[in-house]
Design an enzyme around this catalytic site. Structure first.
Site, PDB file in Angstrom:
ATOM      1  N   THR A  44       0.839  -1.223  -0.012  1.00 34.17           N
ATOM      2  CA  THR A  44      -0.090  -0.100   0.196  1.00 34.17           C
ATOM      3  C   THR A  44       0.838   1.334  -0.014  1.00 34.17           C
ATOM      4  O   THR A  44       1.931   1.397   0.644  1.00 34.17           O
ATOM      5  CB  THR A  44      -0.989   0.033   1.167  1.00 34.17           C
ATOM      6  OG1 THR A  44      -1.683  -1.218   1.209  1.00 34.17           O
ATOM      7  CG2 THR A  44      -1.809   1.169   1.235  1.00 34.17           C
ATOM      8  N   GLY A  49      -4.256   2.673  -2.423  1.00 33.89           N
ATOM      9  CA  GLY A  49      -4.818   1.795  -1.282  1.00 33.89           C
ATOM     10  C   GLY A  49      -5.702   0.791  -2.031  1.00 33.89           C
ATOM     11  O   GLY A  49      -4.979  -0.426  -2.542  1.00 33.89           O
ATOM     12  N   ILE A 106       2.127  -0.293   6.809  1.00 34.40           N
ATOM     13  CA  ILE A 106       2.753  -1.772   6.782  1.00 34.40           C
ATOM     14  C   ILE A 106       2.879  -2.361   7.958  1.00 34.40           C
ATOM     15  O   ILE A 106       3.738  -1.821   8.697  1.00 34.40           O
ATOM     16  CB  ILE A 106       4.120  -1.442   5.828  1.00 34.40           C
ATOM     17  CG1 ILE A 106       3.921  -0.704   4.422  1.00 34.40           C
ATOM     18  CG2 ILE A 106       5.004  -2.616   5.754  1.00 34.40           C
ATOM     19  CD1 ILE A 106       2.717  -1.013   3.729  1.00 34.40           C
ATOM     20  N   THR A 107       2.181  -3.463   8.128  1.00 36.47           N
ATOM     21  CA  THR A 107       2.266  -3.966   9.527  1.00 36.47           C
ATOM     22  C   THR A 107       3.423  -4.782   9.663  1.00 36.47           C
ATOM     23  O   THR A 107       4.048  -5.435   8.724  1.00 36.47           O
ATOM     24  CB  THR A 107       0.860  -5.220   9.391  1.00 36.47           C
ATOM     25  OG1 THR A 107      -0.132  -4.752   9.009  1.00 36.47           O
ATOM     26  CG2 THR A 107       0.917  -6.174  10.439  1.00 36.47           C
ATOM     27  N   ASP A 137      -5.213 -14.237  -2.586  1.00 34.08           N
ATOM     28  CA  ASP A 137      -6.221 -15.561  -2.668  1.00 34.08           C
ATOM     29  C   ASP A 137      -5.841 -16.535  -1.343  1.00 34.08           C
ATOM     30  O   ASP A 137      -6.653 -17.257  -1.005  1.00 34.08           O
ATOM     31  CB  ASP A 137      -5.873 -16.209  -3.978  1.00 34.08           C
ATOM     32  CG  ASP A 137      -6.508 -15.341  -5.158  1.00 34.08           C
ATOM     33  OD1 ASP A 137      -7.298 -14.661  -4.963  1.00 34.08           O
ATOM     34  OD2 ASP A 137      -6.140 -15.703  -6.396  1.00 34.08           O
ATOM     35  N   ARG A 155     -27.213 -12.277  34.248  1.00 33.69           N
ATOM     36  CA  ARG A 155     -27.414 -11.282  34.541  1.00 33.69           C
ATOM     37  C   ARG A 155     -28.929 -11.124  34.886  1.00 33.69           C
ATOM     38  O   ARG A 155     -29.987 -11.449  34.052  1.00 33.69           O
ATOM     39  CB  ARG A 155     -27.051 -10.274  33.454  1.00 33.69           C
ATOM     40  CG  ARG A 155     -27.708  -8.962  33.371  1.00 33.69           C
ATOM     41  CD  ARG A 155     -27.086  -7.878  34.468  1.00 33.69           C
ATOM     42  NE  ARG A 155     -27.342  -6.681  34.583  1.00 33.69           N
ATOM     43  CZ  ARG A 155     -27.389  -5.760  35.840  1.00 33.69           C
ATOM     44  NH1 ARG A 155     -26.916  -6.326  36.831  1.00 33.69           N
ATOM     45  NH2 ARG A 155     -27.814  -4.627  35.638  1.00 33.69           N
ATOM     46  N   SER A 199     -10.423 -18.269  -5.499  1.00 34.50           N
ATOM     47  CA  SER A 199     -10.247 -16.786  -5.281  1.00 34.50           C
ATOM     48  C   SER A 199     -11.626 -16.154  -5.010  1.00 34.50           C
ATOM     49  O   SER A 199     -11.603 -15.443  -4.161  1.00 34.50           O
ATOM     50  CB  SER A 199      -9.847 -16.347  -6.744  1.00 34.50           C
ATOM     51  OG  SER A 199      -9.354 -14.982  -6.893  1.00 34.50           O
ATOM     52  N   GLY A 249     -24.284  -1.687  29.687  1.00 31.28           N
ATOM     53  CA  GLY A 249     -22.923  -0.549  30.265  1.00 31.28           C
ATOM     54  C   GLY A 249     -21.861  -1.578  30.278  1.00 31.28           C
ATOM     55  O   GLY A 249     -20.728  -1.002  30.038  1.00 31.28           O
ATOM     56  N   GLU A 298      -6.327  -6.154   3.589  1.00 31.82           N
ATOM     57  CA  GLU A 298      -6.165  -6.980   2.550  1.00 31.82           C
ATOM     58  C   GLU A 298      -7.465  -6.799   1.845  1.00 31.82           C
ATOM     59  O   GLU A 298      -8.073  -7.667   1.205  1.00 31.82           O
ATOM     60  CB  GLU A 298      -6.332  -8.471   3.300  1.00 31.82           C
ATOM     61  CG  GLU A 298      -4.857  -8.570   4.122  1.00 31.82           C
ATOM     62  CD  GLU A 298      -4.376 -10.052   4.095  1.00 31.82           C
ATOM     63  OE1 GLU A 298      -5.024 -10.824   3.219  1.00 31.82           O
ATOM     64  OE2 GLU A 298      -3.933 -10.172   5.011  1.00 31.82           O
TER      65      GLU A 298
HETATM   66  C1  LIG Z   1      -4.291  -1.360  10.325  1.00 27.57           C
HETATM   67  C2  LIG Z   1      -3.929  -1.710   8.982  1.00 27.57           C
HETATM   68  C3  LIG Z   1      -2.789  -2.684   8.432  1.00 27.57           C
HETATM   69  C4  LIG Z   1      -2.585  -2.795   7.110  1.00 27.57           C
HETATM   70  N1  LIG Z   1      -1.601  -3.606   6.914  1.00 27.57           N
HETATM   71  C5  LIG Z   1      -1.204  -3.670   5.512  1.00 27.57           C
HETATM   72  C6  LIG Z   1       0.217  -4.299   5.201  1.00 27.57           C
HETATM   73  O1  LIG Z   1       0.636  -5.044   5.934  1.00 27.57           O
HETATM   74  N2  LIG Z   1       0.651  -4.224   4.050  1.00 27.57           N
HETATM   75  C7  LIG Z   1      -0.143  -3.332   3.001  1.00 27.57           C
HETATM   76  O2  LIG Z   1       0.409  -3.484   1.997  1.00 27.57           O
HETATM   77  N3  LIG Z   1      -1.198  -2.731   3.310  1.00 27.57           N
HETATM   78  C8  LIG Z   1      -1.751  -2.859   4.559  1.00 27.57           C
HETATM   79  N4  LIG Z   1      -2.878  -1.853   4.824  1.00 27.57           N
HETATM   80  C9  LIG Z   1      -3.604  -1.141   3.840  1.00 27.57           C
HETATM   81  C10 LIG Z   1      -4.753  -1.837   3.554  1.00 27.57           C
HETATM   82  O3  LIG Z   1      -4.883  -3.006   2.877  1.00 27.57           O
HETATM   83  C11 LIG Z   1      -5.657  -0.500   2.814  1.00 27.57           C
HETATM   84  O4  LIG Z   1      -5.875   0.173   4.055  1.00 27.57           O
HETATM   85  C12 LIG Z   1      -6.769  -1.078   2.262  1.00 27.57           C
HETATM   86  O5  LIG Z   1      -6.669  -1.800   1.175  1.00 27.57           O
HETATM   87  C13 LIG Z   1      -7.804   0.145   1.811  1.00 27.57           C
HETATM   88  O6  LIG Z   1      -6.947   1.268   1.187  1.00 27.57           O
HETATM   89  P1  LIG Z   1      -7.110   2.830   1.705  1.00 27.57           P
HETATM   90  O7  LIG Z   1      -7.154   2.720   3.073  1.00 27.57           O
HETATM   91  O8  LIG Z   1      -6.248   3.557   0.826  1.00 27.57           O
HETATM   92  O9  LIG Z   1      -8.699   3.032   1.201  1.00 27.57           O
HETATM   93  P2  LIG Z   1      -9.183   3.896  -0.152  1.00 27.57           P
HETATM   94  O10 LIG Z   1      -8.778   2.758  -1.261  1.00 27.57           O
HETATM   95  O11 LIG Z   1      -8.796   5.214  -0.284  1.00 27.57           O
HETATM   96  O12 LIG Z   1     -10.804   3.371   0.050  1.00 27.57           O
HETATM   97  C14 LIG Z   1     -11.561   4.584   0.661  1.00 27.57           C
HETATM   98  C15 LIG Z   1     -12.778   3.979   0.663  1.00 27.57           C
HETATM   99  O13 LIG Z   1     -13.249   3.878  -0.577  1.00 27.57           O
HETATM  100  C16 LIG Z   1     -13.796   2.634  -1.055  1.00 27.57           C
HETATM  101  N5  LIG Z   1     -13.517   2.325  -2.498  1.00 27.57           N
HETATM  102  C17 LIG Z   1     -12.235   2.411  -3.200  1.00 27.57           C
HETATM  103  N6  LIG Z   1     -12.326   1.889  -4.241  1.00 27.57           N
HETATM  104  C18 LIG Z   1     -13.499   1.282  -4.466  1.00 27.57           C
HETATM  105  C19 LIG Z   1     -14.290   0.871  -5.578  1.00 27.57           C
HETATM  106  N7  LIG Z   1     -13.598   0.500  -6.709  1.00 27.57           N
HETATM  107  N8  LIG Z   1     -15.618   0.389  -5.453  1.00 27.57           N
HETATM  108  C20 LIG Z   1     -15.929   0.581  -4.158  1.00 27.57           C
HETATM  109  N9  LIG Z   1     -15.752   1.250  -3.261  1.00 27.57           N
HETATM  110  C21 LIG Z   1     -14.217   1.684  -3.140  1.00 27.57           C
HETATM  111  C22 LIG Z   1     -13.122   1.430  -0.037  1.00 27.57           C
HETATM  112  O14 LIG Z   1     -13.976   0.351   0.095  1.00 27.57           O
HETATM  113  C23 LIG Z   1     -13.249   2.388   1.183  1.00 27.57           C
HETATM  114  O15 LIG Z   1     -14.514   2.442   1.803  1.00 27.57           O
HETATM  115  C24 LIG Z   1      -3.196  -2.045   6.017  1.00 27.57           C
HETATM  116  C25 LIG Z   1      -4.488  -0.873   6.622  1.00 27.57           C
HETATM  117  C26 LIG Z   1      -4.539  -0.882   8.054  1.00 27.57           C
HETATM  118  C27 LIG Z   1      -5.407   0.355   8.397  1.00 27.57           C
END
Ligand SMILES: Cc1cc2nc3c(=O)[nH]c(=O)nc-3n(C[C@H](O)[C@H](O)[C@H](O)COP(=O)(O)OP(=O)(O)OC[C@H]3O[C@@H](n4cnc5c(N)ncnc54)[C@H](O)[C@@H]3O)c2cc1C
Length: 380
Positions: free
Chosen positions: A126, A131, A157-158, A240, A268, A314, A341, A364
């Protein structure tokens, strides 16, 4: 003939992970949630007890688990704490590209290193502008002789700050865009790797995420996984395999929320009788139990499809992740409601579970993206 009975080996895995969770994860869950720190003592114990690196080949210190075995294990980790569970499982995410495409030298070198150091790895896909849209990746790895020079910016990045190495995705030919996306193993201590302080977040606080900047990082050409341009395929094939685990972790957390709320409702007393005797509460518990049973069915079905090499694996992994995490969110919210509560207080695990499972709907690939994957698969 369909048989839902677990085999002796599967029951053994379940018992082993349940026992580890009871001794190491549940008692530490609230502490690491509060500290928001990587749970090294738990991960060290996990290495000692053969809990880490389930799917890695046995000759490199793993357990050689199939996906169904991994799902059974992940449900137990999630039942204790998804944050700690992700500290353990994110290793699997980072190492899956090696499982899929690494050559013999890479397997020996990188599995060997992780096992020897009892370390963890990170999966760096990411970026700020990439994203959900993985094809928007802008990081570059340009070949100069026997090295690639890596530049770019990753986020969320976790495990990054605690990792031995990272699986990093970058473009080898920016003009060709995502068709040149490629995967590399980058040792985290390479000169030019800058890791920012970890993100503060709502839940799964025992798992750490960092922003990373790569400044002219030299990556040996031998660290390229597969071929140049195979990165997108490797990333998708990795998901996948790993999305099922995200569903299984959520299922485990939902099970704990359900059991906590059920036992609470039986004890309760309000209006002279247990609240479980009120049909409104009993029906909520019944609905929750249905969600847990159906989530487990889909997680097992998806894992079985992957292990059997079925074409729909997949789509089913996207369904398992989507359904189990949406269900867990509903289960956790209702568990808090049933406990009133007390459910909202930090004295009980359901409040934490409600914060934790929200994230399974996001990482993911968000659950909207899972719907994109599923609808593309059924409409193509
Ligand atoms: C705690 C945490 C751990 C993570 N760990 C990793 C990791 O180890 N490695 C890594 O590479 N990444 C990691 N990620 C990244 C994670 O995979 C992304 O946050 C996720 O894929 C969403 O991307 P974004 O946050 O940029 O949201 P965005 O892509 O900006 O999306 C924002 C909103 O728009 C919606 N949206 C976007 N495109 C579409 C579409 N085509 N159709 C419908 N809705 C859509 C999304 O569903 C979401 O609701 C992590 C994220 C978090 C928060």
């Amino acid at each position: 003939m369909i048989d839902f009975t677990l085999t002796d080996k599967q029951l053994e895995i379940q018992a082993k992970y349940r026992d580890f969770t009871k001794r190491w994860i549940t008692p530490n869950a609230l502490k690491f949630d509060e500290l928001a720190e990587f749970p090294w003592p738990v991960v060290k114990a996990a290495y000692e007890e053969g809990i880490m690196n389930g799917p890695l080949p046995t000759q490199f210190g793993g357990n050689g688990y199939s996906l169904i075995e991994g799902a059974i294990a992940a449900e137990e980790l999630g039942a204790g704490c998804i944050g700690i569970g992700i500290g353990i499982e994110a290793n699997t995410l980072a190492l899956t590209p090696l499982l899929l495409v690494a050559n013999e030298w890479q397997q020996k070198e990188f599995y060997g290193r992780i096992h020897e150091e009892k370390g963890v790895a990170a999966y760096a896909l990411t970026e700020p502008n990439a994203g959900s849209d993985v094809q928007g990746i802008k990081s570059t790895a340009i070949k100069h002789g026997d090295k690639y020079i890596l530049n770019g910016h990753k986020r969320f990045i976790t495990n990054a700050e605690v990792s031995t190495f990272m699986t990093v995705f970058a473009l080898t030919d920016p003009e060709r865009g995502s068709r040149s996306l490629s995967a590399f193993i980058v040792p985290t201590n390479s000169p030019g790797v800058e890791i920012k302080p970890h993100l503060m977040k709502m839940g799964q606080r025992a798992s750490v995420q960092n922003e990373i900047i790569f400044h002219d990082v030299e990556v040996p050409a031998t660290h390229l996984l597969g071929r140049e341009g195979e990165g997108f395929l490797i990333a998708m094939k990795t998901f996948d395999r790993t999305r099922n685990g995200v569903g299984a972790l959520a299922l485990g957390a939902a099970r704990t929320a359900y059991e906590t709320a059920r036992d609470w409702a039986k004890n309760r007393i309000q209006f002279g009788k247990p609240i479980a005797a009120q049909q409104a509460i009993a029906f909520m518990l019944a609905d929750i139990d249905v969600l847990i049973e159906t989530s487990r069915l889909l997680v097992y079905r998806s894992a079985h499809a992957y292990d059997a090499g079925l074409k729909e694996a997949s789509k089913l992994s996207a369904m398992a992740k989507l359904y189990a995490s949406d269900s867990a969110m509903k289960v956790a919210t209702d568990a808090v409601q049933i406990m009133g509560g007390d459910g909202y207080s930090r004295d009980f695990m359901v409040e934490k579970i409600m914060r934790d499972v929200k994230l399974n709907q996001i990482y993911e690939g968000t659950n909207q993206v899972q719907r994109v994957v599923i609808s593309k698969s059924i409409l193509k």
